[in-house]
Design a protein around this motif. Structure first.
Motif, PDB file in Angstrom:
ATOM      1  N   ARG A  22       0.827  -1.209   0.000  1.00  0.00           N
ATOM      2  CA  ARG A  22       0.000   0.000   0.000  1.00  0.00           C
ATOM      3  C   ARG A  22       0.863   1.262   0.000  1.00  0.00           C
ATOM      4  O   ARG A  22       0.479   2.278  -0.596  1.00  0.00           O
ATOM      5  CB  ARG A  22      -0.951  -0.030   1.192  1.00  0.00           C
ATOM      6  CG  ARG A  22      -2.050  -1.074   1.041  1.00  0.00           C
ATOM      7  CD  ARG A  22      -3.095  -1.021   2.128  1.00  0.00           C
ATOM      8  NE  ARG A  22      -2.627  -1.530   3.417  1.00  0.00           N
ATOM      9  CZ  ARG A  22      -2.581  -0.823   4.526  1.00  0.00           C
ATOM     10  NH1 ARG A  22      -2.956   0.452   4.539  1.00  0.00           N
ATOM     11  NH2 ARG A  22      -2.166  -1.371   5.645  1.00  0.00           N
ATOM     12  N   CYS A  23       2.041   1.178   0.634  1.00  0.00           N
ATOM     13  CA  CYS A  23       2.979   2.306   0.601  1.00  0.00           C
ATOM     14  C   CYS A  23       3.461   2.555  -0.824  1.00  0.00           C
ATOM     15  O   CYS A  23       3.472   3.699  -1.295  1.00  0.00           O
ATOM     16  CB  CYS A  23       4.165   2.015   1.523  1.00  0.00           C
ATOM     17  SG  CYS A  23       5.445   3.284   1.488  1.00  0.00           S
ATOM     18  N   HIS A  24       3.848   1.486  -1.515  1.00  0.00           N
ATOM     19  CA  HIS A  24       4.252   1.623  -2.923  1.00  0.00           C
ATOM     20  C   HIS A  24       3.139   2.287  -3.732  1.00  0.00           C
ATOM     21  O   HIS A  24       3.403   3.146  -4.587  1.00  0.00           O
ATOM     22  CB  HIS A  24       4.543   0.245  -3.514  1.00  0.00           C
ATOM     23  CG  HIS A  24       5.961  -0.205  -3.392  1.00  0.00           C
ATOM     24  ND1 HIS A  24       6.985   0.335  -4.134  1.00  0.00           N
ATOM     25  CD2 HIS A  24       6.532  -1.157  -2.612  1.00  0.00           C
ATOM     26  CE1 HIS A  24       8.124  -0.273  -3.835  1.00  0.00           C
ATOM     27  NE2 HIS A  24       7.877  -1.180  -2.897  1.00  0.00           N
ATOM     28  N   ALA A  25       1.899   1.886  -3.478  1.00  0.00           N
ATOM     29  CA  ALA A  25       0.776   2.448  -4.231  1.00  0.00           C
ATOM     30  C   ALA A  25       0.620   3.944  -3.967  1.00  0.00           C
ATOM     31  O   ALA A  25       0.331   4.715  -4.892  1.00  0.00           O
ATOM     32  CB  ALA A  25      -0.507   1.702  -3.877  1.00  0.00           C
ATOM     33  N   GLU A  26       0.795   4.359  -2.711  1.00  0.00           N
ATOM     34  CA  GLU A  26       0.713   5.788  -2.390  1.00  0.00           C
ATOM     35  C   GLU A  26       1.805   6.566  -3.118  1.00  0.00           C
ATOM     36  O   GLU A  26       1.575   7.668  -3.621  1.00  0.00           O
ATOM     37  CB  GLU A  26       0.825   6.002  -0.876  1.00  0.00           C
ATOM     38  CG  GLU A  26      -0.406   5.606  -0.097  1.00  0.00           C
ATOM     39  CD  GLU A  26      -1.650   6.339  -0.559  1.00  0.00           C
ATOM     40  OE1 GLU A  26      -1.622   7.587  -0.637  1.00  0.00           O
ATOM     41  OE2 GLU A  26      -2.662   5.671  -0.843  1.00  0.00           O
ATOM     42  N   VAL A  27       3.000   5.987  -3.157  1.00  0.00           N
ATOM     43  CA  VAL A  27       4.089   6.630  -3.901  1.00  0.00           C
ATOM     44  C   VAL A  27       3.742   6.691  -5.391  1.00  0.00           C
ATOM     45  O   VAL A  27       3.909   7.725  -6.043  1.00  0.00           O
ATOM     46  CB  VAL A  27       5.419   5.882  -3.675  1.00  0.00           C
ATOM     47  CG1 VAL A  27       6.523   6.453  -4.570  1.00  0.00           C
ATOM     48  CG2 VAL A  27       5.842   5.969  -2.206  1.00  0.00           C
ATOM     49  N   ALA A  28       3.218   5.586  -5.923  1.00  0.00           N
ATOM     50  CA  ALA A  28       2.876   5.517  -7.349  1.00  0.00           C
ATOM     51  C   ALA A  28       1.859   6.590  -7.733  1.00  0.00           C
ATOM     52  O   ALA A  28       1.927   7.168  -8.829  1.00  0.00           O
ATOM     53  CB  ALA A  28       2.343   4.136  -7.699  1.00  0.00           C
ATOM     54  N   LYS A  29       0.917   6.873  -6.831  1.00  0.00           N
ATOM     55  CA  LYS A  29      -0.087   7.908  -7.106  1.00  0.00           C
ATOM     56  C   LYS A  29       0.563   9.274  -7.342  1.00  0.00           C
ATOM     57  O   LYS A  29      -0.018  10.144  -7.996  1.00  0.00           O
ATOM     58  CB  LYS A  29      -1.062   8.029  -5.934  1.00  0.00           C
ATOM     59  CG  LYS A  29      -2.014   6.856  -5.784  1.00  0.00           C
ATOM     60  CD  LYS A  29      -2.843   7.004  -4.513  1.00  0.00           C
ATOM     61  CE  LYS A  29      -3.685   5.784  -4.239  1.00  0.00           C
ATOM     62  NZ  LYS A  29      -4.425   5.890  -2.945  1.00  0.00           N
ATOM     63  N   ASN A  30       1.754   9.459  -6.811  1.00  0.00           N
ATOM     64  CA  ASN A  30       2.429  10.751  -6.881  1.00  0.00           C
ATOM     65  C   ASN A  30       3.531  10.828  -7.933  1.00  0.00           C
ATOM     66  O   ASN A  30       4.120  11.891  -8.129  1.00  0.00           O
ATOM     67  CB  ASN A  30       3.018  11.083  -5.509  1.00  0.00           C
ATOM     68  CG  ASN A  30       1.966  11.440  -4.478  1.00  0.00           C
ATOM     69  OD1 ASN A  30       1.524  12.569  -4.395  1.00  0.00           O
ATOM     70  ND2 ASN A  30       1.529  10.438  -3.710  1.00  0.00           N
ATOM     71  N   ILE A  31       3.803   9.709  -8.585  1.00  0.00           N
ATOM     72  CA  ILE A  31       4.855   9.714  -9.606  1.00  0.00           C
ATOM     73  C   ILE A  31       4.341  10.386 -10.868  1.00  0.00           C
ATOM     74  O   ILE A  31       3.388   9.929 -11.496  1.00  0.00           O
ATOM     75  CB  ILE A  31       5.331   8.278  -9.915  1.00  0.00           C
ATOM     76  CG1 ILE A  31       6.004   7.656  -8.693  1.00  0.00           C
ATOM     77  CG2 ILE A  31       6.299   8.279 -11.095  1.00  0.00           C
ATOM     78  CD1 ILE A  31       6.395   6.201  -8.880  1.00  0.00           C
ATOM     79  N   LYS A  32       4.971  11.481 -11.216  1.00  0.00           N
ATOM     80  CA  LYS A  32       4.591  12.240 -12.409  1.00  0.00           C
ATOM     81  C   LYS A  32       5.724  13.204 -12.757  1.00  0.00           C
ATOM     82  O   LYS A  32       6.559  13.530 -11.896  1.00  0.00           O
ATOM     83  CB  LYS A  32       3.304  13.041 -12.141  1.00  0.00           C
ATOM     84  CG  LYS A  32       3.424  14.027 -10.996  1.00  0.00           C
ATOM     85  CD  LYS A  32       2.090  14.695 -10.678  1.00  0.00           C
ATOM     86  CE  LYS A  32       2.228  15.612  -9.461  1.00  0.00           C
ATOM     87  NZ  LYS A  32       0.940  16.225  -9.096  1.00  0.00           N
ATOM     88  N   PRO A  33       5.779  13.649 -13.981  1.00  0.00           N
ATOM     89  CA  PRO A  33       6.807  14.623 -14.341  1.00  0.00           C
ATOM     90  C   PRO A  33       6.739  15.860 -13.450  1.00  0.00           C
ATOM     91  O   PRO A  33       5.658  16.387 -13.184  1.00  0.00           O
ATOM     92  CB  PRO A  33       6.472  14.960 -15.798  1.00  0.00           C
ATOM     93  CG  PRO A  33       5.791  13.736 -16.319  1.00  0.00           C
ATOM     94  CD  PRO A  33       4.981  13.226 -15.159  1.00  0.00           C
ATOM     95  N   GLY A  34       7.895  16.272 -12.954  1.00  0.00           N
ATOM     96  CA  GLY A  34       7.981  17.482 -12.135  1.00  0.00           C
ATOM     97  C   GLY A  34       8.092  17.238 -10.651  1.00  0.00           C
ATOM     98  O   GLY A  34       8.507  18.127  -9.902  1.00  0.00           O
ATOM     99  N   ILE A  35       7.721  16.041 -10.177  1.00  0.00           N
ATOM    100  CA  ILE A  35       7.837  15.779  -8.744  1.00  0.00           C
ATOM    101  C   ILE A  35       9.275  15.384  -8.414  1.00  0.00           C
ATOM    102  O   ILE A  35       9.940  14.680  -9.181  1.00  0.00           O
ATOM    103  CB  ILE A  35       6.853  14.692  -8.269  1.00  0.00           C
ATOM    104  CG1 ILE A  35       6.768  14.696  -6.726  1.00  0.00           C
ATOM    105  CG2 ILE A  35       7.231  13.313  -8.795  1.00  0.00           C
ATOM    106  CD1 ILE A  35       5.581  13.968  -6.164  1.00  0.00           C
ATOM    107  N   SER A  36       9.759  15.844  -7.284  1.00  0.00           N
ATOM    108  CA  SER A  36      11.129  15.506  -6.887  1.00  0.00           C
ATOM    109  C   SER A  36      11.150  14.150  -6.187  1.00  0.00           C
ATOM    110  O   SER A  36      10.155  13.724  -5.577  1.00  0.00           O
ATOM    111  CB  SER A  36      11.712  16.567  -5.954  1.00  0.00           C
ATOM    112  OG  SER A  36      11.124  16.500  -4.668  1.00  0.00           O
TER     113      SER A  36
END
Length: 264
Positions: A22-36
């Motif tokens: 579930r932690c991986h999924a929360e991170v995946a939700k935020n993976i996008k161009p521009g995020i550090s």
């Protein structure tokens, strides 16, 4: 040392594996161009703490973050920082959860936006090789059977296997015996017994197998700067078929709905 786990201890690791998924999924939700990558690390830290655990990697041998985030030609152990994810990147996220005295460990490589077809094929092959290795993780087989399955599949597809970095036992310590190489010979190595818990984690390169470590003491890159992929599950040795204690199901639910990550 190789420690055999009880069913109760396996249940703890599997519960931690669920938090980790579930932690991986929360991170995946935020993976996008521009995020550090530093922002992604914060997401993981907060999620793990909110669920009563501790990040396995944070302060492990002085590692400064909760996630290893390895982009493109970084094989493993990338340190989160100011780097901003770009369209076309592949981003490997390696994470561990420690709770109730046991660790769970897993990794997934994400394809962001317009990733080259040859790189997507590398990711697909690496992920498939993980499951071929897991098929060998049963009572009576040997460590070399796992490595042989991964190596032969990936090399037949034209890729190379990193030699210096390997999987490992998982339990009360993040890294226990035995070492689990992603190459090897059938019938070689430690015999697999009921209750052993290992992390199987193929690290596969598009180009040559050679790697080098950067001056930060952690980051491992391919020598030729071609992409590298990394997928990992924590697995319990059982009779007949292995029991996967971590999960990609939450990750893949997010990817199916994502406008930023390509499904592989």
């Amino acid at each position: 040392m190789i420690y055999l786990k009880t069913d109760t201890e396996l249940d703890i690791i599997k519960a931690n594996g669920d938090i980790l998924g579930r932690c991986h999924a929360e991170v995946a939700k935020n993976i996008k161009p521009g995020i550090s990558t530093k922002e992604l690390d914060k997401v993981a830290y907060e999620f793990i703490k909110d669920n009563g655990g501790n990040p396995s990697f944070l302060n492990y041998n002085h590692f400064p973050a909760s996630l290893c985030i390895s982009v493109n030609d970084v094989v493993v152990h990338g340190i989160p920082g100011k780097y901003e994810v770009r369209d076309g990147d592949i981003v490997s996220i390696d994470c561990g959860v420690f709770k109730n005295k046991f660790h769970a460990d897993s990794a997934y490589t994400y394809a962001v936006g317009n990733v080259k077809d040859e790189t997507l094929d590398l990711l697909r092959t690496t992920k498939a090789s993980l499951y071929l290795g897991i098929e060998q993780a049963v009572v009576g087989k040997r460590i070399g059977d796992i490595g042989f399955a991964i190596q032969s599949f990936c090399e037949k597809a034209g890729y190379t296997v990193v030699r210096e970095l390997v999987g490992h036992g998982v339990g009360r310590s993040l890294h226990e015996g035995p070492e689990v190489a992603n190459y090897g010979k059938r019938g070689d190595g430690a015999k697999l017994k009921e209750g052993m818990v290992i992390a199987i984690e193929p690290m596969i390169n598009l180009g040559k197998k050679s790697i080098h470590q950067e001056n930060d003491g952690w980051t491992i890159r391919t020598q030729d700067h071609k992409p590298s992929a990394h997928f990992e599950h924590t697995v319990a040795i059982r009779k007949g078929s292995a029991e996967i204690l971590t999960t990609f199901s939450y990750i893949e639910e997010v990817i199916e709905k994502s406008d930023n990550i390509v499904s592989i």
